[in-house]
Scaffold this motif. Structure first.
Motif, PDB file in Angstrom:
ATOM      1  N   UNK A   1       0.838  -1.200   0.000  1.00 36.50           N
ATOM      2  CA  UNK A   1       0.000   0.000   0.000  1.00 36.50           C
ATOM      3  C   UNK A   1       0.871   1.247   0.000  1.00 36.50           C
ATOM      4  N   UNK A   2       1.945   1.221   0.788  1.00 36.77           N
ATOM      5  CA  UNK A   2       2.876   2.350   0.805  1.00 36.77           C
ATOM      6  C   UNK A   2       3.438   2.560  -0.601  1.00 36.77           C
ATOM      7  N   UNK A   3       3.886   1.476  -1.241  1.00 38.45           N
ATOM      8  CA  UNK A   3       4.470   1.575  -2.586  1.00 38.45           C
ATOM      9  C   UNK A   3       3.466   2.152  -3.588  1.00 38.45           C
ATOM     10  N   UNK A   4       2.248   1.605  -3.588  1.00 36.07           N
ATOM     11  CA  UNK A   4       1.277   2.048  -4.594  1.00 36.07           C
ATOM     12  C   UNK A   4       0.820   3.486  -4.340  1.00 36.07           C
ATOM     13  N   UNK A   5       0.589   3.851  -3.083  1.00 37.25           N
ATOM     14  CA  UNK A   5       0.164   5.232  -2.788  1.00 37.25           C
ATOM     15  C   UNK A   5       1.285   6.217  -3.054  1.00 37.25           C
ATOM     16  N   UNK A   6       2.505   5.817  -2.756  1.00 40.84           N
ATOM     17  CA  UNK A   6       3.648   6.683  -3.030  1.00 40.84           C
ATOM     18  C   UNK A   6       3.800   6.889  -4.539  1.00 40.84           C
ATOM     19  N   UNK A   7       3.657   5.827  -5.294  1.00 37.94           N
ATOM     20  CA  UNK A   7       3.758   5.912  -6.749  1.00 37.94           C
ATOM     21  C   UNK A   7       2.691   6.871  -7.295  1.00 37.94           C
ATOM     22  N   UNK A   8       1.441   6.700  -6.854  1.00 41.53           N
ATOM     23  CA  UNK A   8       0.360   7.579  -7.318  1.00 41.53           C
ATOM     24  C   UNK A   8       0.595   9.021  -6.882  1.00 41.53           C
ATOM     25  N   UNK A   9       1.043   9.190  -5.643  1.00 36.96           N
ATOM     26  CA  UNK A   9       1.278  10.543  -5.115  1.00 36.96           C
ATOM     27  C   UNK A   9       2.375  11.248  -5.907  1.00 36.96           C
ATOM     28  N   UNK A  10       3.444  10.536  -6.233  1.00 32.51           N
ATOM     29  CA  UNK A  10       4.542  11.144  -6.978  1.00 32.51           C
ATOM     30  C   UNK A  10       4.105  11.513  -8.395  1.00 32.51           C
ATOM     31  N   UNK A  11       3.261  10.678  -8.998  1.00 33.59           N
ATOM     32  CA  UNK A  11       2.734  11.016 -10.332  1.00 33.59           C
ATOM     33  C   UNK A  11       1.873  12.278 -10.254  1.00 33.59           C
ATOM     34  N   UNK A  12       1.055  12.389  -9.211  1.00 32.72           N
ATOM     35  CA  UNK A  12       0.218  13.590  -9.051  1.00 32.72           C
ATOM     36  C   UNK A  12       1.092  14.821  -8.805  1.00 32.72           C
ATOM     37  N   UNK A  13       2.101  14.675  -7.961  1.00 30.84           N
ATOM     38  CA  UNK A  13       3.008  15.800  -7.685  1.00 30.84           C
ATOM     39  C   UNK A  13       3.711  16.247  -8.960  1.00 30.84           C
ATOM     40  N   UNK A  14       4.108  15.288  -9.780  1.00 29.90           N
ATOM     41  CA  UNK A  14       4.789  15.616 -11.032  1.00 29.90           C
ATOM     42  C   UNK A  14       3.891  16.502 -11.906  1.00 29.90           C
ATOM     43  N   UNK A  15       2.600  16.218 -11.915  1.00 31.02           N
ATOM     44  CA  UNK A  15       1.665  17.034 -12.705  1.00 31.02           C
ATOM     45  C   UNK A  15       1.432  18.401 -12.064  1.00 31.02           C
ATOM     46  N   UNK A  16       1.540  18.483 -10.736  1.00 31.03           N
ATOM     47  CA  UNK A  16       1.258  19.733 -10.030  1.00 31.03           C
ATOM     48  C   UNK A  16       2.449  20.691 -10.000  1.00 31.03           C
ATOM     49  N   UNK A  17       3.642  20.156 -10.126  1.00 31.86           N
ATOM     50  CA  UNK A  17       4.850  20.987 -10.035  1.00 31.86           C
ATOM     51  C   UNK A  17       5.230  21.525 -11.414  1.00 31.86           C
ATOM     52  N   UNK A  18       5.704  22.767 -11.454  1.00 30.70           N
ATOM     53  CA  UNK A  18       6.081  23.375 -12.744  1.00 30.70           C
ATOM     54  C   UNK A  18       7.140  22.579 -13.485  1.00 30.70           C
ATOM     55  N   UNK A  19       8.046  21.907 -12.778  1.00 25.16           N
ATOM     56  CA  UNK A  19       9.105  21.146 -13.437  1.00 25.16           C
ATOM     57  C   UNK A  19       8.594  19.811 -13.956  1.00 25.16           C
ATOM     58  N   UNK A  20       7.297  19.550 -13.850  1.00 26.93           N
ATOM     59  CA  UNK A  20       6.724  18.257 -14.217  1.00 26.93           C
ATOM     60  C   UNK A  20       6.606  18.051 -15.720  1.00 26.93           C
ATOM     61  N   UNK A  21       7.550  18.526 -16.487  1.00 28.84           N
ATOM     62  CA  UNK A  21       7.551  18.263 -17.907  1.00 28.84           C
ATOM     63  C   UNK A  21       6.512  19.086 -18.662  1.00 28.84           C
ATOM     64  N   UNK A  22       6.135  20.230 -18.100  1.00 30.63           N
ATOM     65  CA  UNK A  22       5.202  21.096 -18.795  1.00 30.63           C
ATOM     66  C   UNK A  22       3.762  20.658 -18.688  1.00 30.63           C
ATOM     67  N   UNK A  23       3.516  19.638 -17.869  1.00 30.26           N
ATOM     68  CA  UNK A  23       2.151  19.166 -17.735  1.00 30.26           C
ATOM     69  C   UNK A  23       1.471  19.766 -16.525  1.00 30.26           C
ATOM     70  N   UNK A  24       2.121  20.722 -15.850  1.00 34.94           N
ATOM     71  CA  UNK A  24       1.557  21.332 -14.633  1.00 34.94           C
ATOM     72  C   UNK A  24       0.261  22.033 -14.919  1.00 34.94           C
ATOM     73  N   UNK A  25      -0.544  22.221 -13.829  1.00 36.69           N
ATOM     74  CA  UNK A  25      -1.854  22.874 -13.991  1.00 36.69           C
ATOM     75  C   UNK A  25      -1.746  24.361 -13.876  1.00 36.69           C
TER      76      UNK A  25
END
Length: 188
Positions: free
Chosen positions: A164-188
């Motif tokens: 559960x830690x692994x899967x939630x961490x994986x999902x959380x990091x993917x969400x953070x990547x989208x939320x952060x400006x350095x996330x490959x231009x996919x930020x909101x």
């Protein structure tokens, strides 16, 4: 880490309560960072003091051979949740940033002012993005990375299976990547 948790706990259980001060000294910084990162804001010191008190009172139920840090941080998380819940609303990102900086300055005083400013801006951006995550995702990222706990400690502190830690961490990091400006231009 510098303190033999098992030996100290055995001494406390054997009637030497003053030995508990060694655990308090060893884990206060981590507990303060946890409380601040989880939203305790200016109440972080009170949360940590109450957490150490509750941990001391529950030491008889502490499992032999277990690690003290995740157990204590689970208590800190509960105390923080109770404190935040009793407040009218969550602390602001700016307040959390200030509390985190006070609890554990991450930028050395000798740092170049331009670098220090950039580091503070990045940290504020990260905390703002963390605030946009759900509770479980924010918790797992905070424990694993802001509090520098390994996967097993994170699992124990949160009371979740490692998967559960692994899967939630994986999902959380993917969400953070989208939320952060350095996330490959996919930020909101």
């Amino acid at each position: 880490m510098g303190v033999d948790e098992t030996a100290v706990i055995a001494r406390v259980r054997a009637g030497e309560p003053e030995a508990y001060a060694e655990l308090v000294r060893a884990f206060t910084g981590t507990a303060l960072r946890a409380a601040a990162a989880l939203g305790a804001g200016p109440d972080a010191e009170d949360v940590v003091q109450q957490s150490f008190f509750k941990a001391y009172r529950a030491l008889g139920r502490f499992r032999d051979g277990a690690s003290f840090k995740p157990w204590l941080l689970a208590i800190v998380a509960n105390e923080t949740r109770n404190t935040v819940r009793s407040a009218a609303r969550q602390r602001s990102v700016a307040g959390r940033e200030a509390a985190l900086t006070e609890a554990h300055p991450l930028i050395p005083e000798s740092a170049d002012p331009a670098v220090a400013t950039l580091d503070r801006e990045r940290r504020a951006t990260l905390l703002a993005a963390l605030d946009r995550l759900g509770d479980d995702h924010r918790l797992v990222v905070t424990y694993r990375y802001l509090l520098d706990m390994d996967e097993a400690e994170t699992s124990e502190a949160l009371g979740w299976p490692r998967g559960t830690v692994k899967s939630r961490l994986n999902r959380a990091l993917r969400k953070l990547e989208r939320l952060l400006p350095e996330g490959g231009g996919r930020g909101e």
